[in-house]
Design a protein around this motif. Structure first.
Motif, PDB file in Angstrom:
ATOM      1  N   ASP A 170       0.777  -1.381  -0.113  1.00 30.80           N
ATOM      2  CA  ASP A 170       0.007  -0.099  -0.134  1.00 30.80           C
ATOM      3  C   ASP A 170       0.787   1.322   0.135  1.00 30.80           C
ATOM      4  N   TRP A 171       2.005   1.428   0.564  1.00 38.40           N
ATOM      5  CA  TRP A 171       2.698   2.277   0.769  1.00 38.40           C
ATOM      6  C   TRP A 171       4.275   1.955   0.750  1.00 38.40           C
ATOM      7  N   GLY A 172       5.137   2.791   0.479  1.00 39.63           N
ATOM      8  CA  GLY A 172       6.426   2.594   0.046  1.00 39.63           C
ATOM      9  C   GLY A 172       7.324   3.688   0.865  1.00 39.63           C
ATOM     10  N   ILE A 173       8.698   3.336   1.371  1.00 42.47           N
ATOM     11  CA  ILE A 173       9.507   4.170   1.863  1.00 42.47           C
ATOM     12  C   ILE A 173      10.655   4.282   0.641  1.00 42.47           C
ATOM     13  N   LEU A 174      10.913   5.661   0.370  1.00 41.57           N
ATOM     14  CA  LEU A 174      11.565   5.972  -1.055  1.00 41.57           C
ATOM     15  C   LEU A 174      12.804   6.924  -0.500  1.00 41.57           C
ATOM     16  N   LEU A 175      13.729   6.580  -1.192  1.00 43.10           N
ATOM     17  CA  LEU A 175      14.939   7.336  -1.279  1.00 43.10           C
ATOM     18  C   LEU A 175      15.301   7.852  -2.704  1.00 43.10           C
ATOM     19  N   ALA A 176      15.171   9.396  -2.789  1.00 43.20           N
ATOM     20  CA  ALA A 176      15.135   9.970  -3.953  1.00 43.20           C
ATOM     21  C   ALA A 176      16.123  11.081  -4.110  1.00 43.20           C
ATOM     22  N   ARG A 177      16.709  11.427  -5.052  1.00 43.47           N
ATOM     23  CA  ARG A 177      17.814  12.503  -5.043  1.00 43.47           C
ATOM     24  C   ARG A 177      17.078  13.831  -5.272  1.00 43.47           C
ATOM     25  N   THR A 178      17.371  14.802  -4.396  1.00 42.40           N
ATOM     26  CA  THR A 178      16.817  16.340  -4.547  1.00 42.40           C
ATOM     27  C   THR A 178      17.791  17.130  -4.796  1.00 42.40           C
ATOM     28  N   ASP A 179      19.040  16.865  -4.783  1.00 42.95           N
ATOM     29  CA  ASP A 179      19.951  17.838  -4.958  1.00 42.95           C
ATOM     30  C   ASP A 179      21.043  17.236  -5.852  1.00 42.95           C
ATOM     31  N   PRO A 180      20.999  17.124  -6.987  1.00 41.27           N
ATOM     32  CA  PRO A 180      22.206  16.338  -7.932  1.00 41.27           C
ATOM     33  C   PRO A 180      23.324  16.964  -7.734  1.00 41.27           C
ATOM     34  N   GLU A 181      23.705  18.109  -7.463  1.00 43.61           N
ATOM     35  CA  GLU A 181      24.841  18.851  -7.344  1.00 43.61           C
ATOM     36  C   GLU A 181      25.608  18.714  -5.981  1.00 43.61           C
ATOM     37  N   ALA A 182      25.044  18.324  -4.891  1.00 44.87           N
ATOM     38  CA  ALA A 182      25.430  18.066  -3.660  1.00 44.87           C
ATOM     39  C   ALA A 182      26.178  16.778  -3.874  1.00 44.87           C
ATOM     40  N   PRO A 183      27.201  16.580  -2.738  1.00 49.74           N
ATOM     41  CA  PRO A 183      27.886  15.311  -2.596  1.00 49.74           C
ATOM     42  C   PRO A 183      26.847  14.207  -2.445  1.00 49.74           C
ATOM     43  N   LYS A 184      27.309  12.892  -2.947  1.00 48.27           N
ATOM     44  CA  LYS A 184      26.059  12.016  -3.106  1.00 48.27           C
ATOM     45  C   LYS A 184      25.352  11.595  -1.925  1.00 48.27           C
ATOM     46  N   HIS A 185      25.992  11.623  -0.585  1.00 52.54           N
ATOM     47  CA  HIS A 185      25.237  11.326   0.674  1.00 52.54           C
ATOM     48  C   HIS A 185      24.481  12.624   1.105  1.00 52.54           C
ATOM     49  N   ARG A 186      24.612  13.596   0.502  1.00 51.78           N
ATOM     50  CA  ARG A 186      23.888  14.843   1.124  1.00 51.78           C
ATOM     51  C   ARG A 186      22.926  15.364   0.443  1.00 51.78           C
ATOM     52  N   GLY A 187      22.401  14.595  -0.902  1.00 46.16           N
ATOM     53  CA  GLY A 187      21.470  15.249  -1.947  1.00 46.16           C
ATOM     54  C   GLY A 187      20.460  14.339  -1.836  1.00 46.16           C
ATOM     55  N   ILE A 188      20.106  13.481  -0.880  1.00 41.05           N
ATOM     56  CA  ILE A 188      19.117  12.602  -1.047  1.00 41.05           C
ATOM     57  C   ILE A 188      17.892  12.755   0.174  1.00 41.05           C
ATOM     58  N   SER A 189      16.641  12.595  -0.097  1.00 41.93           N
ATOM     59  CA  SER A 189      15.441  12.679   0.430  1.00 41.93           C
ATOM     60  C   SER A 189      14.870  11.536   0.810  1.00 41.93           C
ATOM     61  N   TYR A 190      14.166  11.586   1.804  1.00 41.83           N
ATOM     62  CA  TYR A 190      13.300  10.306   2.368  1.00 41.83           C
ATOM     63  C   TYR A 190      11.816  10.604   2.314  1.00 41.83           C
ATOM     64  N   PHE A 191      11.073   9.658   1.594  1.00 43.18           N
ATOM     65  CA  PHE A 191       9.563   9.839   1.371  1.00 43.18           C
ATOM     66  C   PHE A 191       8.834   8.772   1.670  1.00 43.18           C
ATOM     67  N   MET A 192       7.644   8.999   2.228  1.00 41.25           N
ATOM     68  CA  MET A 192       6.415   8.020   2.224  1.00 41.25           C
ATOM     69  C   MET A 192       5.818   8.142   0.759  1.00 41.25           C
ATOM     70  N   VAL A 193       5.508   7.243   0.193  1.00 35.19           N
ATOM     71  CA  VAL A 193       4.939   7.032  -1.151  1.00 35.19           C
ATOM     72  C   VAL A 193       3.833   6.167  -1.284  1.00 35.19           C
ATOM     73  N   ASP A 194       2.596   6.651  -1.665  1.00 32.49           N
ATOM     74  CA  ASP A 194       1.392   5.731  -1.882  1.00 32.49           C
ATOM     75  C   ASP A 194       1.548   5.065  -3.142  1.00 32.49           C
ATOM     76  N   MET A 195       1.623   3.689  -3.224  1.00 31.22           N
ATOM     77  CA  MET A 195       1.831   2.921  -4.077  1.00 31.22           C
ATOM     78  C   MET A 195       0.719   2.793  -5.445  1.00 31.22           C
ATOM     79  N   ARG A 196      -0.313   3.449  -4.972  1.00 31.60           N
ATOM     80  CA  ARG A 196      -1.355   3.541  -6.080  1.00 31.60           C
ATOM     81  C   ARG A 196      -1.416   4.770  -6.633  1.00 31.60           C
ATOM     82  N   LEU A 197      -0.385   5.698  -6.433  1.00 37.44           N
ATOM     83  CA  LEU A 197      -0.494   6.951  -7.426  1.00 37.44           C
ATOM     84  C   LEU A 197      -0.183   6.656  -8.747  1.00 37.44           C
TER      85      LEU A 197
END
Length: 389
Positions: A170-197
């Motif tokens: 029903d839901w997923g925990i998602l890591l996605a890149r929100t700042d492609p210019e930042a060092p790789k560990h510092r440009g990632i954000s954490y989301f709760m995603v409705d899998m029916r979207l």
């Protein structure tokens, strides 16, 4: 560390066993546990069984009391996981409970906690983990799935892979890149995603056993509300690493081998021609490894209960447990010979084909949840203090 249960843990272990004896069709489910696929009837049984666990407060026993949990100690949780795994019980490990819940408790807003935690606690939703990508597995921080802010939503594009149970989540925990210019560990954000979207496509990956448990998930302009961002933007990597520390003893990996080992021992007892010194010694070796693996797991739980962080010790436990699983498959085929390669459903398959299932699945355990190679590096650097090569 005591090599026996305290009176409190012994009483709790007896309570869990009594519950399993009453609620779980043990022999049937123990044999089913060697398959990854479930029939519709088994899925419904699992759902109702998890509801019973939730009603007893066991599903989230490790959660703090302020979030509706029991605040159980690490040792109590380990006893619970050991008994559940030994019985092959469904629902002992739940990604909503072990991953999404801790992330929300530690980093979510009160509104987010009220939105998701009660449904996780009552086993109303199924969750999946959307972390790995085709080019970002062991080096997860190299992930390339993008999340771009557009007003009150994030627009997500990319691909995830090896997502367990995504087709039913029903839901997923998602890591996605929100700042492609930042060092790789510092440009990632954490989301709760409705899998029916709209824009989410789930495609099962069929493995050697014909199982569709793993999936790849595609995101095509998926619009996720901004209030599904957990914690600060670009701080998702640190949220992920703290929540992944929750259950680390790996007791389930070790205990899963016990029922298969005992089934093999019983089979050898019933077939005198198999009682050779070679087979006896190999089965004895697996039994000793099981006992060693079990106490390695308890060492991790004991360290956690003392407020220590068992980095290298958890990696030792994980490697030992998954290598034991792999060796168990090899031993099973050696004991049963060619008939051990027969699939479930064949009238000639010993132990209803469980060894064939085990032997095919076991090598993947040394990859899933952190490869043995990566864990050996952790042991070398954090445990032995060796320099990075």
């Amino acid at each position: 560390m005591l090599f026996r249960d305290s009176p409190e843990h012994a009483a709790f272990r007896a309570e869990v066993r009594a519950f399993l004896d009453a609620e779980l069709p043990r022999e049937t489910w123990d044999m089913r546990n060697d398959r990854e696929e479930m029939t519709p009837e088994e899925k419904e049984f699992t759902h109702q069984f998890r509801k019973k666990l939730a009603a007893r407060g066991w599903l989230t026993m490790g959660w703090p009391s302020e979030f509706g949990g029991a605040g159980a100690s690490y040792m109590t949780q380990t006893v619970y996981m050991e008994e559940m795994s030994a019985a092959g019980a469904p629902g002992a490990y739940d990604q909503g409970v072990w991953l999404a819940g801790p992330a929300l408790m530690m980093h979510g807003t009160p509104e987010q906690q009220q939105r998701w935690l009660p449904r996780i606690r009552s086993a109303d939703d199924h969750w999946c983990q959307l972390f790995s990508e085709p080019g970002a597995g062991s080096d997860l921080a190299s992930l390339q799935t993008r999340a771009v802010r557009d007003g009150d939503v994030y627009v997500i594009n990319g691909q995830k892979i090896w997502t367990s149970g995504a087709q039913e989540a029903d839901w997923g925990i998602l890591l996605a890149r929100t700042d492609p210019e930042a060092p790789k560990h510092r440009g990632i954000s954490y989301f709760m995603v409705d899998m029916r979207l709209p824009g989410i496509t789930v495609r099962p990956l069929v493995n050697l056993m014909g199982s569709r448990h793993f999936c790849e998930v595609f995101f095509d302009d998926v619009r996720v509300p901004a209030d599904c961002l957990v914690g600060e933007e670009n701080r998702g990597w640190y949220i992920a690493t703290t929540t992944l520390d929750q259950e680390r003893s790996s007791i389930n990996r070790v205990v899963m081998t016990r029922s298969t080992l005992y089934a093999l021992i019983d089979y050898v007892r019933e077939h005198p021609h198999l009682r050779t010194d070679v087979i006896r010694h190999e089965l004895a070796e697996r039994y000793l490894e099981f006992e060693i693996g079990r106490w390695l797991c308890y060492r991790v739980a004991q360290m956690q209960s003392e407020g220590k962080v068992p980095n290298a010790e958890a990696s030792v436990s994980k490697i030992f447990g998954t290598e034991l699983q792999r060796q168990m498959g090899i031993t099973g085929l050696r004991v049963l010979g060619l008939p051990g390669q027969l699939e479930p459903g064949s009238r000639w398959a010993p132990l209803r084909g469980r060894i064939e299932r085990w032997a095919l699945a076991a090598p993947s355990y040394t990859i899933a949840g952190g490869t043995s190679e990566v864990n050996r590096n952790i042991i070398a650097t954090r445990g032995l203090g060796l320099p990075r090569g």
